[in-house]
Every structure is written in C-alpha cells, then in structure tokens.
Write a protein that holds these residues in place. Structure first.
Motif, PDB file in Angstrom:
ATOM      1  N   PRO A  44       0.856  -0.938  -0.092  1.00 42.31           N
ATOM      2  CA  PRO A  44      -0.038   0.095   0.064  1.00 42.31           C
ATOM      3  C   PRO A  44       0.979   1.435   0.047  1.00 42.31           C
ATOM      4  O   PRO A  44       2.188   1.189   0.266  1.00 42.31           O
ATOM      5  CB  PRO A  44      -0.669  -0.082   1.166  1.00 42.31           C
ATOM      6  N   PRO A  45       0.175   2.610  -0.438  1.00 47.42           N
ATOM      7  CA  PRO A  45       1.173   3.712  -0.231  1.00 47.42           C
ATOM      8  C   PRO A  45       1.582   3.903   0.963  1.00 47.42           C
ATOM      9  O   PRO A  45       2.813   4.376   1.185  1.00 47.42           O
ATOM     10  CB  PRO A  45      -0.040   4.894  -0.653  1.00 47.42           C
ATOM     11  N   ARG A  61       1.818  -0.721 -11.005  1.00 51.30           N
ATOM     12  CA  ARG A  61       1.184   0.139 -10.258  1.00 51.30           C
ATOM     13  C   ARG A  61      -0.445  -0.375 -10.611  1.00 51.30           C
ATOM     14  O   ARG A  61      -0.805  -0.217 -11.745  1.00 51.30           O
ATOM     15  CB  ARG A  61       1.345   1.764 -10.663  1.00 51.30           C
ATOM     16  N   ILE A  62      -1.023  -0.741  -9.662  1.00 53.17           N
ATOM     17  CA  ILE A  62      -2.441  -1.446  -9.816  1.00 53.17           C
ATOM     18  C   ILE A  62      -3.570  -0.303  -9.532  1.00 53.17           C
ATOM     19  O   ILE A  62      -3.485   0.378  -8.538  1.00 53.17           O
ATOM     20  CB  ILE A  62      -2.562  -2.675  -9.000  1.00 53.17           C
ATOM     21  N   GLY A  82      -5.214   7.001  -6.222  1.00 54.12           N
ATOM     22  CA  GLY A  82      -3.810   6.600  -5.683  1.00 54.12           C
ATOM     23  C   GLY A  82      -3.736   5.128  -6.549  1.00 54.12           C
ATOM     24  O   GLY A  82      -4.205   5.000  -7.742  1.00 54.12           O
ATOM     25  N   PHE A  83      -2.850   4.380  -5.920  1.00 50.48           N
ATOM     26  CA  PHE A  83      -2.424   3.021  -6.715  1.00 50.48           C
ATOM     27  C   PHE A  83      -2.133   2.074  -5.521  1.00 50.48           C
ATOM     28  O   PHE A  83      -1.580   2.542  -4.412  1.00 50.48           O
ATOM     29  CB  PHE A  83      -1.473   3.212  -7.627  1.00 50.48           C
ATOM     30  N   VAL A  84      -2.002   0.827  -5.880  1.00 54.28           N
ATOM     31  CA  VAL A  84      -1.160  -0.295  -5.164  1.00 54.28           C
ATOM     32  C   VAL A  84      -0.082  -0.695  -5.936  1.00 54.28           C
ATOM     33  O   VAL A  84       0.006  -1.057  -7.153  1.00 54.28           O
ATOM     34  CB  VAL A  84      -2.200  -1.558  -4.870  1.00 54.28           C
ATOM     35  N   GLY A  85       1.006  -0.618  -5.198  1.00 60.27           N
ATOM     36  CA  GLY A  85       2.184  -0.817  -5.713  1.00 60.27           C
ATOM     37  C   GLY A  85       2.563  -2.411  -5.684  1.00 60.27           C
ATOM     38  O   GLY A  85       2.108  -3.033  -4.834  1.00 60.27           O
ATOM     39  N   TYR A 359      -7.321  -0.093   3.528  1.00 63.97           N
ATOM     40  CA  TYR A 359      -6.211  -0.780   3.042  1.00 63.97           C
ATOM     41  C   TYR A 359      -4.987   0.301   2.618  1.00 63.97           C
ATOM     42  O   TYR A 359      -3.756  -0.090   3.098  1.00 63.97           O
ATOM     43  CB  TYR A 359      -6.673  -1.448   1.577  1.00 63.97           C
ATOM     44  N   MET A 360      -5.354   1.497   2.055  1.00 68.41           N
ATOM     45  CA  MET A 360      -4.459   2.100   1.686  1.00 68.41           C
ATOM     46  C   MET A 360      -3.718   2.822   2.830  1.00 68.41           C
ATOM     47  O   MET A 360      -2.424   3.034   2.972  1.00 68.41           O
ATOM     48  CB  MET A 360      -4.858   3.224   0.807  1.00 68.41           C
TER      49      MET A 360
END
Length: 392
Positions: A44-45, A61-62, A82-85, A359-360
C-alpha cells in the motif's frame, strides 16, 4: 559481540536490522540467501511512505481490483486517488538487505542452528553457507524473523508451534503478450471453491511477469493442480513459467512474541499476516520496526520486559483491523454460497470506498457512520439469507 543478531533477512528482519543500525547499534543480519517467499507482492501507499521505498522497486502500479465469484460474476473496484504498488520479492528482499548493510548492519549468510547459552550472554550458532562450518555470533539480544514455522519461535516462545497456517503456492509467469482478459494494471482475486476451498486464488501483475497462485488450510488440496486450473481459467496456460514457490502463511498473531529474556519475534515468525487477505509485507515491516524499538529499549534499560513492547506497539495500532478481517474470513470463506454473497457485497460503493481507504491507510475509517450502518445491514441480510446470494 553484537548488540542484536537478527535471524532472517526478509522484509521484517531487514527492516529491524536497518532501524537498529541507524540507531547506532551493532547488528548482524543472518540470512540463508536464495529463498524467495511465494507472495503476490502488493504493497500500500503507506508502506511506500513510511519505509521510504524508491520508485524503482515497483514493478507495477495497480489501479483496479477485480473480485470474481464462484459463478464467474465479477466486480471491478477502482482504486481512487492512488494506486497499489507491486514488488517482486526476488529483488525487493535483496534491496532491503542491502539497504540494511548500507546503514551499518553486518550481513552473514548461513542457516540458523540454535542458541547457545553456555556463557553469560547468548550466541547464535549457524552453518556458514560458503564453508559449511558451524560458526557463532555472540550477542546481547536476538530477533527471530525467520518466517512462518519459525525455528527460533519454536525453540524460544511457548505456544509458537500452535499457530494456524494457510499453505500458499504461486507460479511467476511471463506476462502474456496479448492482453486478452489479463490487465497489467488490475489485480484479480478469485473466490472459488474449485480453486481454493477455504481461501482464494490470485492473478497479480508484476510488469513483465505475473504471480498466479492460491492458498488453502485444508490437507489434501493439490495446490499445483489448482494453480494450473486457475491459469487455464485466466487464459494463462501458455505463458512461460519462470519460478514456482510454496510456503506456509500464518493467519493469527501469536499471543506472545518474546521469551522474557533475550529473544523477540517479528514478521511471519510472530504471525503478523492479515487474515482474509493474507497481506504480509507491510505488517512484516511494521513488525520489524517495533521489534527493533523493543530491542533498543531493552538495550538501554537492561529490562527484559521491554521486549514486550514489540507486540504492544503493533497490536495497539492493528488489532482492530485484524479482528475485523478475521471475522470476515470466518463468515464468508466457508462455502461457495458465502463467497458468492461476499462478491455481491463488494458491488456496494460504500464497501469499496471504505475497504480501500482502510487498505491504503492501514486503519479503519470512522468518518462515515451512515456508510458503516448501510454496510452492516447488507452484511446482516446476506449472512441471514434474507436476500439472494446474487443480490447486489
């Protein structure tokens, strides 16, 4: 004589070693080397920010997560703002170990054997990888970060041998040249008893490659066949296989993380993998950080009870999230009918937003009481079968 010997060089152990070295302590980081844990690789970020992770460690990057039900229904959940790495553990873990060494930790390559207490202070005995000889590392404290089914935990902490596990297996494959149903910016999570009777399967992009796998607590499940079936269902059977990896994943934090004397556990060894999701990288690194903080406090005060700080600090921030996720897993992973209902719930915009905000940011969102109420009512309706399984 080291202040601390860290056993295990995964994200947890490497983080603990780096933090201790940056604090001015003498640290040895003992790792077997060559071991790659099966892992989807999602981070997560908050991890990226808290642990200063450079962009070059991200292989993808999801921006969307797809939940797929036993009947093939799916819901695409956009990751807003944002995104999930994604990382590849083959490279990510080595990056963390090298960073710990750059901070001043001494890297040692070998296999942990036992702790010797014949002298006033303990010594870690290990088999050197290059020579095959038995060697020792004298130390004041030890951090056991040697993964699930930790030998250090089993040797030193009562009850550590009774933790529940999911056995996870994945295959790293070449990403398909023609996209088809595969999206390099989307993680697919498959809730289907034909793939996993009590957990889930996944297809996670890694840039030029992808992780495809599943997990289960049930004995007798053929993990390799289930993964082959998942690849076939996802149109990925013809992709070249680069690696195959399997390992246990703990699903409950241990009640005790230290031996009351000179050992404290971290990461998978302490059981800090999130229930329901199986997410472990972020929690492992937090576990390494709090273990380092506890060891540093113990070194400063000489009080062995300060080692308890590791679990106290971790659970203070993450206990509620773990309880909620465990409740969700117990409620919805028990049958395909329940999994069908779970995917129906995921269509709800409130569920989507609150889930990914949690989650983030790694904490429950409390700012939307009406959204929580609506989710609670829908959850109750599905669990009591007041609505059809496919009711969105």
């Amino acid at each position: 004589m080291f202040d601390v010997v860290v056993i295990g060089g995964g994200p947890s152990g490497a983080t603990a070693a780096e933090d201790l070295a940056r604090s001015g302590h003498s640290v040895a980081l003992l790792d077997r080397a060559g071991r790659i844990k099966p892992c989807g690789g999602a981070i997560p970020p908050r991890l990226i920010a808290d642990f200063d992770l450079p962009d070059d460690q991200l292989v993808a990057r999801i921006t969307t997560a797809r939940m797929i039900s036993p009947t093939g229904r799916h819901v695409d959940i956009p990751i807003e703002n944002g995104f999930v790495g994604m990382v590849d553990r083959k490279d990510f873990d080595e990056f963390l170990r090298a960073r710990a060494a750059g901070a001043g930790a001494t890297r040692v390559t070998g296999t942990y054997l036992r702790i010797d207490r014949s002298d006033a202070t303990p010594a870690v005995l290990y088999r050197d990888k290059a020579s095959g000889e038995e060697r020792r590392l004298d130390t004041r404290l030890i951090i056991g970060a040697d993964g699930a089914r930790s030998t250090v935990a089993r040797d030193e902490v009562p009850g550590a041998d009774r933790i529940p596990y999911v056995i996870a297996y994945h295959e790293i494959i070449e990403a398909p040249a023609a996209a088809g149903s595969y999206d390099p910016a989307r993680c697919d999570v498959i809730y289907d008893g034909a793939i996993s009777p009590d957990f889930y399967g996944w297809v996670f992009p890694h840039g030029k490659s992808a992780s495809v796998g599943m997990g289960s607590m049930m004995r007798g499940v053929d993990l390799k066949q289930a993964t082959a079936d998942l690849r076939a269902a996802s149109g990925l059977s013809d992709c070249a296989t680069l690696r195959r990896e399997g390992a246990p994943i703990p699903l409950k934090p241990l009640d005790r993380w230290d031996n009351g004397r000179d050992v404290v556990l971290a990461g998978d060894a302490a059981g800090v993998v999130a229930p329901s999701s199986g997410e472990g990288i972020y929690y492992a690194m937090v576990g390494g950080r709090v273990a380092a903080a506890a060891a540093s406090a113990c070194l400063a005060t000489g009080r062995a009870r300060d080692l308890k700080l590791a679990r106290q600090l971790f659970m203070r921030e993450h206990k509620t999230v773990f309880r909620v996720l465990a409740s969700m897993q117990n409620a919805y992973y028990r049958s395909d009918e329940r999994r069908e209902r779970f995917v129906s719930l995921c269509h709800d915009i409130d569920v989507q937003r609150l889930t990914f905000e949690a989650y983030m940011n790694k904490k429950l969102v409390r700012a939307r009481p009406m959204a929580h109420l609506r989710i609670g009512l829908k959850n109750l309706a599905h669990l009591t079968r007041l609505v059809p399984a496919t009711r969105i």
